[in-house]
Design an enzyme around this catalytic site. Sequence first.
Site, PDB file in Angstrom:
ATOM      1  N   HIS A  48      12.359 -26.714  33.190  1.00  0.00           N
ATOM      2  CA  HIS A  48      11.555 -25.500  33.095  1.00  0.00           C
ATOM      3  C   HIS A  48      11.880 -24.674  31.842  1.00  0.00           C
ATOM      4  CE1 HIS A  48       9.074 -22.315  34.848  1.00  0.00           C
ATOM      5  NE2 HIS A  48      10.017 -21.436  34.549  1.00  0.00           N
ATOM      6  N   LYS A 105      -1.477 -11.012  14.393  1.00  0.00           N
ATOM      7  CA  LYS A 105      -2.782 -10.888  13.759  1.00  0.00           C
ATOM      8  C   LYS A 105      -3.838 -10.836  14.848  1.00  0.00           C
ATOM      9  CE  LYS A 105      -6.309 -11.387  10.983  1.00  0.00           C
ATOM     10  NZ  LYS A 105      -6.769 -10.257  10.156  1.00  0.00           N
ATOM     11  N   SER A 144      -0.266 -19.618  31.044  1.00  0.00           N
ATOM     12  CA  SER A 144       0.016 -18.873  32.264  1.00  0.00           C
ATOM     13  C   SER A 144       1.364 -19.259  32.866  1.00  0.00           C
ATOM     14  CB  SER A 144      -1.127 -19.067  33.269  1.00  0.00           C
ATOM     15  OG  SER A 144      -1.545 -20.401  33.311  1.00  0.00           O
ATOM     16  N   CYS A 158       7.207 -27.369  38.091  1.00  0.00           N
ATOM     17  CA  CYS A 158       8.533 -27.972  38.246  1.00  0.00           C
ATOM     18  C   CYS A 158       8.475 -29.136  39.242  1.00  0.00           C
ATOM     19  CB  CYS A 158       9.535 -26.919  38.722  1.00  0.00           C
ATOM     20  SG  CYS A 158      10.265 -25.941  37.385  1.00  0.00           S
ATOM     21  N   CYS A 189       7.748 -22.070  40.244  1.00  0.00           N
ATOM     22  CA  CYS A 189       6.895 -22.652  39.193  1.00  0.00           C
ATOM     23  C   CYS A 189       6.083 -23.814  39.767  1.00  0.00           C
ATOM     24  CB  CYS A 189       7.761 -23.137  38.037  1.00  0.00           C
ATOM     25  SG  CYS A 189       6.877 -24.193  36.879  1.00  0.00           S
ATOM     26  N   ASN A 225      -1.268 -24.602  24.803  1.00  0.00           N
ATOM     27  CA  ASN A 225      -1.167 -23.161  24.594  1.00  0.00           C
ATOM     28  C   ASN A 225       0.268 -22.781  24.873  1.00  0.00           C
ATOM     29  OD1 ASN A 225      -3.943 -22.754  24.120  1.00  0.00           O
ATOM     30  ND2 ASN A 225      -4.344 -22.705  26.320  1.00  0.00           N
ATOM     31  N   HIS A 266      -5.174 -35.843  12.743  1.00  0.00           N
ATOM     32  CA  HIS A 266      -4.341 -34.700  12.360  1.00  0.00           C
ATOM     33  C   HIS A 266      -4.151 -33.755  13.545  1.00  0.00           C
ATOM     34  CE1 HIS A 266      -8.555 -33.412  11.774  1.00  0.00           C
ATOM     35  NE2 HIS A 266      -8.111 -32.217  12.109  1.00  0.00           N
TER      36      HIS A 266
HETATM   37  O1  LIG Z   1      -8.262  -2.382   9.882  1.00  0.00           O
HETATM   38  P1  LIG Z   1      -7.477  -2.298  11.170  1.00  0.00           P
HETATM   39  O2  LIG Z   1      -8.212  -1.559  12.251  1.00  0.00           O
HETATM   40  O3  LIG Z   1      -6.095  -1.767  10.946  1.00  0.00           O
HETATM   41  O4  LIG Z   1      -7.306  -3.812  11.638  1.00  0.00           O
HETATM   42  C1  LIG Z   1      -8.073  -4.458  12.611  1.00  0.00           C
HETATM   43  O5  LIG Z   1      -9.386  -4.764  12.156  1.00  0.00           O
HETATM   44  C2  LIG Z   1      -9.494  -5.701  11.097  1.00  0.00           C
HETATM   45  C3  LIG Z   1     -10.957  -5.988  10.862  1.00  0.00           C
HETATM   46  O6  LIG Z   1     -11.585  -6.486  12.013  1.00  0.00           O
HETATM   47  C4  LIG Z   1      -8.738  -7.001  11.409  1.00  0.00           C
HETATM   48  O7  LIG Z   1      -8.720  -7.820  10.259  1.00  0.00           O
HETATM   49  C5  LIG Z   1      -7.297  -6.717  11.842  1.00  0.00           C
HETATM   50  O8  LIG Z   1      -6.673  -7.908  12.230  1.00  0.00           O
HETATM   51  C6  LIG Z   1      -7.324  -5.722  13.002  1.00  0.00           C
HETATM   52  O9  LIG Z   1      -6.026  -5.414  13.414  1.00  0.00           O
HETATM   53  O1  LIG Z   2      -5.778 -23.325  31.756  1.00  0.00           O
HETATM   54  P1  LIG Z   2      -4.901 -22.137  31.543  1.00  0.00           P
HETATM   55  O2  LIG Z   2      -3.636 -22.431  30.798  1.00  0.00           O
HETATM   56  O3  LIG Z   2      -4.655 -21.361  32.794  1.00  0.00           O
HETATM   57  O4  LIG Z   2      -5.778 -21.156  30.618  1.00  0.00           O
HETATM   58  C1  LIG Z   2      -5.657 -21.028  29.235  1.00  0.00           C
HETATM   59  O5  LIG Z   2      -6.164 -22.148  28.516  1.00  0.00           O
HETATM   60  C2  LIG Z   2      -7.568 -22.388  28.613  1.00  0.00           C
HETATM   61  C3  LIG Z   2      -7.920 -23.524  27.684  1.00  0.00           C
HETATM   62  O6  LIG Z   2      -7.568 -23.264  26.373  1.00  0.00           O
HETATM   63  C4  LIG Z   2      -8.381 -21.132  28.269  1.00  0.00           C
HETATM   64  O7  LIG Z   2      -9.743 -21.374  28.552  1.00  0.00           O
HETATM   65  C5  LIG Z   2      -7.900 -19.925  29.056  1.00  0.00           C
HETATM   66  O8  LIG Z   2      -8.595 -18.769  28.622  1.00  0.00           O
HETATM   67  C6  LIG Z   2      -6.401 -19.751  28.838  1.00  0.00           C
HETATM   68  O9  LIG Z   2      -5.910 -18.658  29.558  1.00  0.00           O
END
Ligand SMILES: O=P(O)(O)O[C@H]1O[C@H](CO)[C@@H](O)[C@H](O)[C@H]1O
Ligand SMILES: O=P(O)(O)O[C@H]1O[C@H](CO)[C@@H](O)[C@H](O)[C@H]1O
Lengths: 349, 349
Positions: B116, B314, B164, B54, B51, B156, B299
């Site tokens: 970790h 989703k 990652s 770490c 990692c 993230n 916030h």
């Molecule tokens: O209607 P579907 O194909 O099952 O669902 C997909 O398309 C929708 C419309 O873009 C989204 O709201 C859903 O999150 C997605 O999974």
């Molecule tokens: O910097 P990381 O953790 O490798 O990357 C992650 O966070 C970034 C910032 O939100 C995004 O732009 C990347 O798409 C995501 O994979």
Amino acid sequence: MTFDLSQTPHRRWNPLRGEWVLVSPHRTQRPWQGQTETTAAPVVAQYDPTCYLCPGNERAGGHHNPQYDATFVFENDFAALKPDIQAFKNDESNAGLIVAESESGICRVLCFSPRHDLTLAKMEVDDIRKVVDAWTQQLLDLGSRENIGYVQIFENRGAMMGASNPHPHGQIWASASVPDDPSKEQQQQLAHFTKNGKTLLSDYLALELKLAQRIVAENEHFVTLVPYWAVWPFEVIVISKRAVAGLDLLTEAERLGLAEMLKTVTSTYDKVFDVSFPYSMGLHGRPTDGEEHPEWHFHLHFYPPLLRSATVRKFMVGFELLGSPQRDITAESAAETLRTALKKIASRE
Amino acid sequence: MTFDLSQTPHRRWNPLRGEWVLVSPHRTQRPWQGQTETTAAPVVAQYDPTCYLCPGNERAGGHHNPQYDATFVFENDFAALKPDIQAFKNDESNAGLIVAESESGICRVLCFSPRHDLTLAKMEVDDIRKVVDAWTQQLLDLGSRENIGYVQIFENRGAMMGASNPHPHGQIWASASVPDDPSKEQQQQLAHFTKNGKTLLSDYLALELKLAQRIVAENEHFVTLVPYWAVWPFEVIVISKRAVAGLDLLTEAERLGLAEMLKTVTSTYDKVFDVSFPYSMGLHGRPTDGEEHPEWHFHLHFYPPLLRSATVRKFMVGFELLGSPQRDITAESAAETLRTALKKIASRE
Ligand SMILES: O=P(O)(O)O[C@H]1O[C@H](CO)[C@@H](O)[C@H](O)[C@H]1O
Ligand SMILES: O=P(O)(O)O[C@H]1O[C@H](CO)[C@@H](O)[C@H](O)[C@H]1O
């Protein structure tokens, strides 16, 4: 010393939405230890007895699909919008802080082909043309209804983009109000049209054709390019050459031109990483309020998530959700990659 | 007949961003045949020799992490923003259509713990408190620089949200310009403050506390609730009770209150589907332009993707990308689920 946009972080202005995009061209140099996607095995069966979109099969709720031989439209069995919702508006607080209102609409599914194993990329232009015709009919049918203000036509392609079934199909969500994104585009297009007497996208297209850096493909009626302000790695916009406000106003020849362009774009995508390329795609045109909307310029957006390979995608998370849209490669290098893929197709034919 | 928001499609207004969200409460009834996620096996090793976060390990570019025992901050080895970018602005077209400008900034990574195998949910409140302190120091350090207009602190969490590396860490992207999202929030908050003489979020919080439908957790200094306009399935907002413009203005007691609330929110999430809950999370406060910004109310947003289970998320695709944000469960039912999860934690203690 000149400012090298291909190497240096900068931001670009999206005039169509009115927002900035952060571009960090050097960022793909970082090693990727995050999630990799599984590549779905290509669909081979022309008919799948368990698919709820194949001809003759049963759908949720007991409906049976007809033995259709081209396109087939039906009301979404689990529609996000429903017609005949009673009108309602609340503002519990009278301070604009807890506000809800009714939203009615109609959601339909459009099967592009009876063949379970096809995609737009693999379909014949004549058959894609039938999809364009079906879209147009849907727009005319739904858009003419009094309580429909906008008809959003789109396709989610590939499991990575939430498509729950590989059978070639798209969706149509028609709603009373104009959704957020077309509504932003309308505002920006109206401001430009009022000031310049021409549509924003005709002026933009003229510039792009002159610069010839981000153009991917062109036919008699449509141009596909990576917009200067692209967010998704290989995002493209398909712009009609004629300043036409909506799909319903295309001539017969333009409809065919659009079908050809759809084939070109989707098959070019498939060539980039030699995999069926996932994307969300959608059509943007004028609202269906009966007005002319000369400020509107019909176009399509393609938002594909793959970034580095068939299994490494761009994540729209963290900074992108809480700060600004951000991309890791320039629009120019993406256009170059797409043109190379397109040339490969041409040279093998 | 009354309009039943828990069953009928409607849209809700997000006063903080100034946009509408489509709510389709009945939609989770549809069967899901789409992509399911793989649940990562829990991380058990307290130290992982491979990692790059770490203590003591080597990072990309040959840097070695110190043997840190609480938090540890370093400059991102693959930063999306860089300091000392020469100023640049182009508008090739002079029509506002092809516009780029330089954007400078600093990107840092903050390790939350040397361990970790931990997450915020599993860390002790005292240790989370050190994370809050480190964030505050970073905000003060970066925010005081002349060319930094905003400091975006975020995390993230989980591979599904693009992280990652499972090692507990977040990021800090400090930029010359105010990013899109805080900039929208600023506009909305300023309009409300100018009109009402109070911050938008104090007025909103007072209403929510009175209605008591969407509150998830409350301590002396912070309230967590599912905002009326939530987009992500179990999205919450953490609001400081005192109308304070930024993290740097929190009292010692409030910092501790925030640490406690972070523990509560993240461990509640983990209980919902008995899995380490993925999310993007971030802090929103006033820009660092040296102004007071009495309109700003500090916030945090949590945007978690899981919808139905540990493996069904989703997808923000199609209509969400081309139309409007859309959600499938109501804010009220999400709040109920989160309260139930929180009660489970309390009863086992
Ligand atoms: O209607 P579907 O194909 O099952 O669902 C997909 O398309 C929708 C419309 O873009 C989204 O709201 C859903 O999150 C997605 O999974
Ligand atoms: O910097 P990381 O953790 O490798 O990357 C992650 O966070 C970034 C910032 O939100 C995004 O732009 C990347 O798409 C995501 O994979």
